[in-house]
Design an enzyme around this catalytic site. Sequence first.
Site: not given
Ligand code: RIB
Length: 316
Positions: A242
């Site tokens: 992500h």
């Molecule tokens: O949904 C993904 C996010 O949530 C990313 O930033 C991961 O590190 C968590 O913080």
Amino acid sequence: MNPKRIIIDTDPGVDDALTFLLALASPEIQLEALTTVSGNIGIEKTTRNALAVLELAHASHIPVARGCALPLVSPLHKSGEAVHGSSGIGKAVLPEPKSQPIDQHAIDYLIERILAEPQEITLFTIGPMTNLALAIRKEPRIVPALKELVMMGGAIRSGGNATPLAEFNIHADPHAAHIVFHSGIPITLIPLDATYKCLLTTADVERLNRIDSPIARFVRDATAVYMDFYKKYEGFDGCALHDPLTLAVILAPELFTFEDQHVDVDISGGVSNGNTFADFMKVSKRPANMKVALDVRGRDFIELFIERMESLSRKI
Ligand code: RIB
Ligand code: CA
């Protein structure tokens, strides 16, 4: 071309840590600082992890400013440990960092740096946006001074990963997101719609670990818990990168499909609290407030990520 100067606001977090390594492996980027926030895990561990990962990558010269321990209104999220492990960096074991965070609070550090060099700094938020929201409220002049905000967060056509309707970073502090979305800052949104197409697989990690390096081993050990979680709960062989995907806005923007949209966030406190939605039919008549990545060539990004990790692993 001069490297893009960035500050990353972060809740490390496994994929956050991989983002720092990708930034440090990329000559197109000059990582100016990290500001920490609670999110995946509490502020003590996110700040410790930020310092420790910079030390691993021989980058302890980069300042770390500690930020908010709690969201603006919501209670502290407790679900991050299942994904990121009790340390916040999976099964990776890093020595206690020798360096310390700077004395200045993250909010004040962001205000000082952004005002000192207007239109020079791009901010990447890859955790809950509590620090940025409070910086905007404390010093509204940072809005015209900030060059751009690139944020990992939200789910537009995708379902949520914190609740069926909300993505983690937004759900953890929806009120902070509301302040940022309505601030007027130029925003590029990298939501789950794109990030779930960027799956790092066990084969990718095995390929990287043909190189004998603490960086390669960190990627393997840090993603181990993450991979187990995705296999158990989402049926994936792999884990979604992500946060690292945000850097592709600099490294390979051609991989994205962007749309200018008006996006808002539900702060009504009900079942869809933290839901992020785009006004695709333009019924609100409101102008677009962000550029939204609704698709990406995910496998091409993973190839780029692995190549950069191989390059960094050969150096360290
Ligand atoms: O949904 C993904 C996010 O949530 C990313 O930033 C991961 O590190 C968590 O913080
Ligand atoms: Ca994060």
